[in-house]
Design a protein around this motif. Structure first.
Motif, short mmCIF file in Angstrom:
data_model
loop_
_atom_site.label_atom_id
_atom_site.label_comp_id
_atom_site.label_asym_id
_atom_site.label_seq_id
_atom_site.Cartn_x
_atom_site.Cartn_y
_atom_site.Cartn_z
N ASN A 129 -1.79 -41.70 102.31
CA ASN A 129 -1.39 -40.62 103.21
C ASN A 129 -2.63 -39.82 103.57
OD1 ASN A 129 -1.02 -39.46 100.35
ND2 ASN A 129 -0.96 -37.62 101.60
N CYS A 130 -2.64 -39.29 104.77
CA CYS A 130 -3.82 -38.59 105.28
C CYS A 130 -3.99 -37.25 104.56
CB CYS A 130 -3.70 -38.36 106.78
SG CYS A 130 -3.61 -39.88 107.74
N ALA A 131 -5.22 -36.98 104.14
CA ALA A 131 -5.51 -35.72 103.46
C ALA A 131 -5.86 -34.62 104.44
CB ALA A 131 -6.66 -35.92 102.47
N ASP A 132 -6.10 -34.99 105.69
CA ASP A 132 -6.51 -34.03 106.72
C ASP A 132 -5.55 -34.13 107.90
OD1 ASP A 132 -8.20 -33.12 109.20
OD2 ASP A 132 -9.35 -32.42 107.47
N THR A 133 -5.24 -33.01 108.53
CA THR A 133 -4.31 -33.01 109.65
C THR A 133 -4.82 -33.83 110.83
OG1 THR A 133 -5.30 -30.94 110.42
CG2 THR A 133 -3.33 -30.77 109.03
N ALA A 134 -6.13 -34.11 110.84
CA ALA A 134 -6.69 -34.92 111.93
C ALA A 134 -6.23 -36.36 111.87
CB ALA A 134 -8.22 -34.85 111.89
N GLY A 135 -5.72 -36.79 110.71
CA GLY A 135 -5.35 -38.19 110.56
C GLY A 135 -6.58 -39.07 110.49
N ILE A 136 -6.38 -40.36 110.58
CA ILE A 136 -7.50 -41.31 110.56
C ILE A 136 -7.06 -42.60 111.25
CG2 ILE A 136 -6.87 -42.30 108.32
CD1 ILE A 136 -9.88 -42.49 107.69
N THR A 137 -7.98 -43.25 111.92
CA THR A 137 -7.71 -44.55 112.53
C THR A 137 -8.51 -45.61 111.79
OG1 THR A 137 -7.32 -43.58 114.71
CG2 THR A 137 -7.84 -45.92 114.63
N LEU A 138 -7.81 -46.61 111.29
CA LEU A 138 -8.45 -47.75 110.65
C LEU A 138 -8.73 -48.76 111.75
CD1 LEU A 138 -6.02 -47.95 107.59
CD2 LEU A 138 -8.10 -46.58 107.84
N LEU A 139 -9.97 -48.82 112.17
CA LEU A 139 -10.34 -49.60 113.34
C LEU A 139 -10.30 -51.10 113.05
CD1 LEU A 139 -13.39 -47.39 114.36
CD2 LEU A 139 -11.15 -47.44 115.48
N GLN A 140 -10.13 -51.88 114.10
CA GLN A 140 -10.13 -53.33 113.96
C GLN A 140 -11.48 -53.79 113.43
OE1 GLN A 140 -9.37 -55.46 117.58
NE2 GLN A 140 -9.61 -57.48 116.63
N TYR B 206 -0.96 -37.76 109.86
CA TYR B 206 -0.78 -36.77 108.79
C TYR B 206 0.72 -36.58 108.52
CZ TYR B 206 -1.14 -32.40 106.18
OH TYR B 206 -1.06 -31.42 105.22
N GLY B 207 1.08 -36.51 107.24
CA GLY B 207 2.47 -36.28 106.86
C GLY B 207 3.29 -37.53 106.66
N ARG B 208 2.70 -38.70 106.91
CA ARG B 208 3.41 -39.96 106.71
C ARG B 208 2.77 -40.75 105.57
NH1 ARG B 208 4.50 -43.30 112.04
NH2 ARG B 208 5.72 -44.43 110.48
N TYR B 209 3.55 -41.70 105.02
CA TYR B 209 3.08 -42.53 103.92
C TYR B 209 3.09 -43.99 104.35
CZ TYR B 209 3.60 -38.40 101.00
OH TYR B 209 3.48 -37.14 100.47
N TYR B 210 2.05 -44.73 103.93
CA TYR B 210 1.85 -46.11 104.37
C TYR B 210 1.61 -46.99 103.13
CZ TYR B 210 1.05 -43.68 108.78
OH TYR B 210 1.18 -42.88 109.90
N ALA B 211 2.53 -47.92 102.89
CA ALA B 211 2.48 -48.73 101.67
C ALA B 211 2.00 -50.14 101.97
CB ALA B 211 3.86 -48.79 101.01
N GLN B 212 1.19 -50.67 101.05
CA GLN B 212 0.77 -52.07 101.06
C GLN B 212 1.11 -52.64 99.68
OE1 GLN B 212 -1.60 -53.58 103.95
NE2 GLN B 212 0.15 -52.34 104.51
N ARG B 213 1.79 -53.79 99.66
CA ARG B 213 2.23 -54.35 98.38
C ARG B 213 1.81 -55.82 98.26
NH1 ARG B 213 8.46 -53.31 97.94
NH2 ARG B 213 8.42 -53.45 100.20
N TYR B 214 1.41 -56.18 97.05
CA TYR B 214 0.98 -57.55 96.75
C TYR B 214 1.44 -57.91 95.35
CZ TYR B 214 -2.14 -56.30 100.59
OH TYR B 214 -2.63 -55.86 101.80
#
Length: 416
Positions: free
Chosen positions: A265-276, A373-381
């Protein structure tokens, strides 16, 4: 939605008392194998309001005709976990009863040891994996920028052979099993959390949120930060939670099974983009130095090998190689709910880096991923380490265990 694999304060029980045929039955539980055979498969069900009667007064019994056998179980949050011991044939159903009755605490099969710097997971006396929460220094003479915490190494095969590698020459930033993001845009600036030598960012252990051990599972929940370096300051860009859970494989001493879940989850209100980009995030692995093009093999769910696996999508990837004790390997399965699944792979070509293996399930290899910001993103393996080899049929059975677990239904007898 937050990570479904999250679990917290456990109650650990093993049932050793003599079972009474007249014990009060609280629930009857049916487990259908489905279309795949099951081997020592972990299952669970919600336990309703069991804590009201006290978990120490519960027993789980498997019912086969007139015979009832005690079954070790573990309470993780409000769920009852146990193992379908042995082989459960496809199409079959196994029946259990949850009853009131005296139980006693017993030793843990699945163990977590805190070594004051790392968490060590074991099944019995056999080491499974180590998570390093203390800062680990790079080799003598190497730039201290490669200091790092929050990664898994060693990873052991069931015969005790270490099959991961850290700080390999020329890639001092590779640390066993790790997953920093490489090419990102944070507050309008490109930031690399993977290549530490660029001094743009790093990942750092932050704290422990949970730990568990018992007859069925052991593991831990830890918090990590993706930290950006900007203008001489440190800014946390991402909060990350790792949940690592190892499962009891019963009497099968040739395999270990464990789950890896990362929630961002984003720690900053700016969010983040994980670029290709061709690698980063997801699940990163550097295998033991001895596994080269001449001593190892790669196979994916789509039939790709070391020669052509790179930049292809896969539900799973298997890596095998020779060790001093024989042959061992690792199977990594990515969950279909992950971003851009089946996720693309980054696998080093045979003719690069001395033929050694770096593998990465790379969620953003084909497209960027915008985190708000404010959302959660899960990756599972799910990971299986093994000795000798796994057949494709065995792998597919493991995959079905992961993505289509047995169907559990519960008929409650009143309220508990």
């Amino acid at each position: 939605m937050k990570n479904e694999c999250k679990w917290r304060t456990p109650t650990l029980l093993l049932l050793l008392a003599t079972l009474s045929a007249h014990a009060q039955v609280l629930a009857r539980i049916s487990v259908k194998a489905g279309t795949s055979p099951r081997l020592n498969t972990a299952v669970y069900t919600a336990l309703k309001n069991a804590y009201q009667s006290g978990p120490d007064s519960l027993q789980l019994q498997e019912v086969r005709g007139n015979k009832r056998s005690p079954v070790p179980f573990q309470l993780l949050d409000d769920n009852l976990y146990w193992i379908l011991a042995g082989i459960t044939p496809a199409g079959s159903t196994r029946v259990y009863e949850l009853v009131k009755g005296q139980s006693v605490a017993a030793g843990n099969v699945m163990q977590l040891k805190d070594t004051a710097g790392a968490f060590l997971l074991r099944q019995g006396s056999r080491k499974l994996l180590q998570y390093n929460y203390a800062i680990m220094e790079p080799p003598a003479g190497v730039d201290t920028v490669y200091r790092r915490s929050g990664f898994i190494h060693p990873l052991w095969a069931p015969d005790g052979q270490v099959i991961t590698n850290i700080h390999p020459k020329g890639h001092w930033h590779h640390v066993g099993i790790w997953n920093p993001w490489t090419h990102t845009s944070f507050k309008g600036k490109e930031t690399d959390f993977w290549n530490l030598q660029k001094k743009e960012g790093t990942v750092r252990f932050k704290g422990v949120a949970g730990r568990v051990q018992g007859p069925v599972a052991c593991g831990f929940t830890v918090l990590q930060d993706h930290i950006a370096f900007s203008g001489g300051k440190e800014v946390t860009a991402l909060n990350e939670e790792w949940v690592i859970k190892a499962l009891n494989c019963g009497t099968d001493t040739s395999r270990f099974v464990w789950d890896f879940a990362s929630t961002l989850n984003c720690a900053d209100t700016a969010g983040i983009t994980l670029l290709q980009y061709r690698y980063g995030g997801g699940f990163g692995l550097r295998t033991m130095e001895a596994w080269t093009a001449a001593t190892s093999a790669v196979l994916t769910s789509e039939g790709k090998t070391r020669k052509d696996a790179d930049s292809t999508r896969a539900r799973w990837i298997k890596i095998t190689g020779r060790t001093e004790k024989g042959q061992a390997g690792i199977l990594i399965m990515n969950h279909p709910g992950n971003f851009d699944s089946p996720q693309p792979l980054r696998v080093w070509p045979e003719n690069s880096e001395r033929g050694e293996i770096m593998m990465n399930f790379s969620p953003t290899k084909m497209k960027e991923w915008i985190l708000q910001y404010g959302r959660y993103y899960a990756q599972r393996y799910r990971v299986v380490t093994f000795i000798k080899d796994l057949t494709n049929e065995e792998i597919e059975n493991y995959y079905q265990d992961y993505v289509k677990p047995p169907e559990v239904t519960v008929a409650w007898n009143g309220s508990i």
